[in-house]
Design an enzyme around this catalytic site. Structure first.
Site, mmCIF file in Angstrom:
data_model
loop_
_atom_site.group_PDB
_atom_site.id
_atom_site.type_symbol
_atom_site.label_atom_id
_atom_site.label_comp_id
_atom_site.label_asym_id
_atom_site.label_seq_id
_atom_site.Cartn_x
_atom_site.Cartn_y
_atom_site.Cartn_z
ATOM 1 N N SER A 1 0.863 -1.042 0.183
ATOM 2 C CA SER A 1 0.158 -0.094 0.062
ATOM 3 C C SER A 1 0.794 1.071 0.323
ATOM 4 O O SER A 1 1.628 1.596 -1.175
ATOM 5 C CB SER A 1 -0.785 -0.149 0.929
ATOM 6 O OG SER A 1 -2.294 0.901 0.496
ATOM 7 N N ASP B 1 -10.472 -3.620 -5.647
ATOM 8 C CA ASP B 1 -9.807 -2.843 -4.443
ATOM 9 C C ASP B 1 -10.330 -2.257 -4.262
ATOM 10 O O ASP B 1 -11.160 -0.529 -4.702
ATOM 11 C CB ASP B 1 -8.458 -2.603 -4.560
ATOM 12 C CG ASP B 1 -7.685 -1.979 -3.141
ATOM 13 O OD1 ASP B 1 -8.081 -1.305 -2.647
ATOM 14 O OD2 ASP B 1 -6.289 -2.490 -3.452
ATOM 15 N N HIS C 1 -7.993 -5.090 -1.272
ATOM 16 C CA HIS C 1 -6.530 -4.728 -0.864
ATOM 17 C C HIS C 1 -6.075 -5.142 0.461
ATOM 18 O O HIS C 1 -6.145 -5.773 1.538
ATOM 19 C CB HIS C 1 -7.058 -3.302 0.086
ATOM 20 C CG HIS C 1 -6.192 -1.954 0.080
ATOM 21 N ND1 HIS C 1 -5.505 -1.325 -1.157
ATOM 22 C CD2 HIS C 1 -5.502 -1.135 1.210
ATOM 23 C CE1 HIS C 1 -4.665 -0.551 -0.437
ATOM 24 N NE2 HIS C 1 -4.149 -0.538 0.808
#
Length: 450
Positions: free
Chosen positions: A199, A340, A366
């Site tokens: 991320s 996501d 995610h």
């Protein structure tokens, strides 16, 4: 400019590569290295990447996958123990490096590859997605692992790292990683470093690799759930009532709570832009991530210049990673999920760069990618297999184009730095190795670490 090429697809799962003629050098059966494309390298060495991800039937949406990543119980699996080293930088900031296996626990060869992991927004070495990869990477070869060493770069204030300066971290600020890589290379000069970012950490890693080009101390990278075009993703989230109130507010509140954990430390800092911002930040009611970035990150999320930015939008545009892919000069594999809920814009053109490959799975949410396990209700992370195959391939088969980096030294005052580096601010001191840290869950919060 080259034309985008889709190298492989199965159902809705696809691998995108650039059309440039970039090649990498790999070991072969002959004495001479073999030149090959990144797509062929992946096809021959990462078979799991070409097997379609099928989510567990009860986690059949991006929202459910993401929720399980946040709220699932991972305390009994992928247990990882760390030794923590604290680094103090010239600006007074502190970053924590968590090494695994812990120093002295078992012998690891000095030249064993090192996986440098970077966590998500407010996470750390305890995150389940970090441990899922490192547990496999550092397990001894005789037990089915890679036998590598791992180290997690915990950003300022994260995972119990003290907050000691007037500077925060951000999605686009790379100097903390740059310094960390210098120190890791100084401590293990015979080892090659490979990055795995999650991320926000993936965004930082990609920007570092692009900025360093062929001089990147990370000889290859793997990016999972990278936010890429932060500006357009922010617009997308804020335009949706559900995404704004569930995801953006959770992530915004996590940053505020992270700062509140350090309230006593912040009160002892010299007056700065950060100390002036803090009352305003703490006064925010149910803030979105945009609210927090507009109040905090755009102002103190990195060095000056370019900080402060005039607006969060300006910071988002600067901090995005999709527009720097053309500058990457080491092999980079990125994996994103089409469902996501946090990342809705991915760079299918991969910067028209043959050093970059982007795998897009139809599901996974995610940082989830949970598939059914062998027992009822059991799940496992599909993404771990292609990541481990990638790490094995770049660690054992890749021949880096450069291994003769600028030498590193420690001066009489204990500052570690690259020789003849004109930027004095990139030096660091070691505050010491700390006790062993049990890398398990416990830094909770809504969407913590994503």
């Amino acid at each position: 400019m080259g034309v985008l090429r889709t190298y492989w697809s199965s159902s809705e799962q696809e691998l995108y590569v650039g059309s440039s003629n970039a090649e990498i050098s790999v070991k072969s059966d002959d004495s001479e290295p073999e030149k090959t494309s990144l797509s062929k390298f992946l096809k021959s060495r990462c078979p799991s990447l070409f097997r379609t991800f099928s989510p567990a039937w009860w986690l059949n949406s991006g929202h459910l996958q993401t929720a399980y990543c946040v709220f699932g119980d991972f305390s009994k699996i992928d247990k990882v123990r760390y030794s923590r080293t604290l680094l103090r930088y010239r600006d007074g900031g502190t970053v924590g490096l968590d090494f695994t296996p812990p120093f002295g626990e078992r012998e690891v060869p000095d030249d064993a590859p090192i996986v440098v992991a970077l966590h998500g927004l407010t996470g750390g070495s305890h995150e389940s997605y970090v441990r899922a990869v490192l547990a496999q990477a550092v397990r001894p070869k005789e037990e089915g692992g890679l036998g590598y060493r791992g180290v997690v770069v915990n950003f300022r204030g994260c995972a119990g790292v003290p907050f000691t300066s007037g500077q925060f971290y951000s999605a686009g600020y790379t100097d903390d990683l740059r310094r960390a890589c210098v120190y890791i290379q100084y401590r293990f000069p015979k080892a090659r470093l490979f990055g795995v970012g999650f991320s926000l950490g993936a965004n930082v890693m990609i920007r570092y690799i692009a900025e360093e080009g062929r001089n990147s101390r990370l000889r290859a990278g793997c990016a999972l759930g990278c936010p890429w075009d932060i500006h357009n993703n922010a617009i997308r989230i804020n335009a949706s009532f559900f995404l704004r109130n569930v995801y953006s507010k959770s992530m915004g509140s996590n940053i505020v709570q992270l700062m509140k954990k350090h309230e006593s430390e912040l009160a002892q800092l010299p007056e700065s832009e950060l100390t002036r911002i803090t009352p305003e930040l703490f006064a925010l009611k149910s803030p979105t991530l945009y609210d927090v970035d507009n109040c905090l990150t755009r102002r103190v999320g990195g060095n000056s210049p370019p900080f402060p930015f005039d607006s969060a939008e300006e910071y988002y545009t600067w901090g995005s990673s999709h527009h720097v892919l053309g500058d990457v000069r080491v092999p980079l594999l990125a994996i994103n999920a089409a469902d996501d809920p946090i990342v809705g814009h991915v760079p299918y053109d991969v910067g028209n760069n043959g050093h970059v490959a982007l795998a897009l799975t139809p599901g996974g949410g995610h940082l989830g990618w949970f598939e059914a396990g062998e027992r009822r209700w059991e799940v496992r992370r599909w993404v771990v297999r292609p990541v481990i195959e990638w790490l094995r391939a770049v660690g054992e088969d890749l021949i880096p184009e450069q291994d003769d980096f600028v030498p590193i030294e420690k001066d009489d005052e204990g500052w570690i730095h690259e020789v003849d580096n004109k930027r004095d601010d990139l030096s660091m001191k070691v505050l010491g190795d700390m006790e062993i840290i049990e890398g398990i869950e416990g830094e909770g919060g809504g969407l913590q670490g994503l």
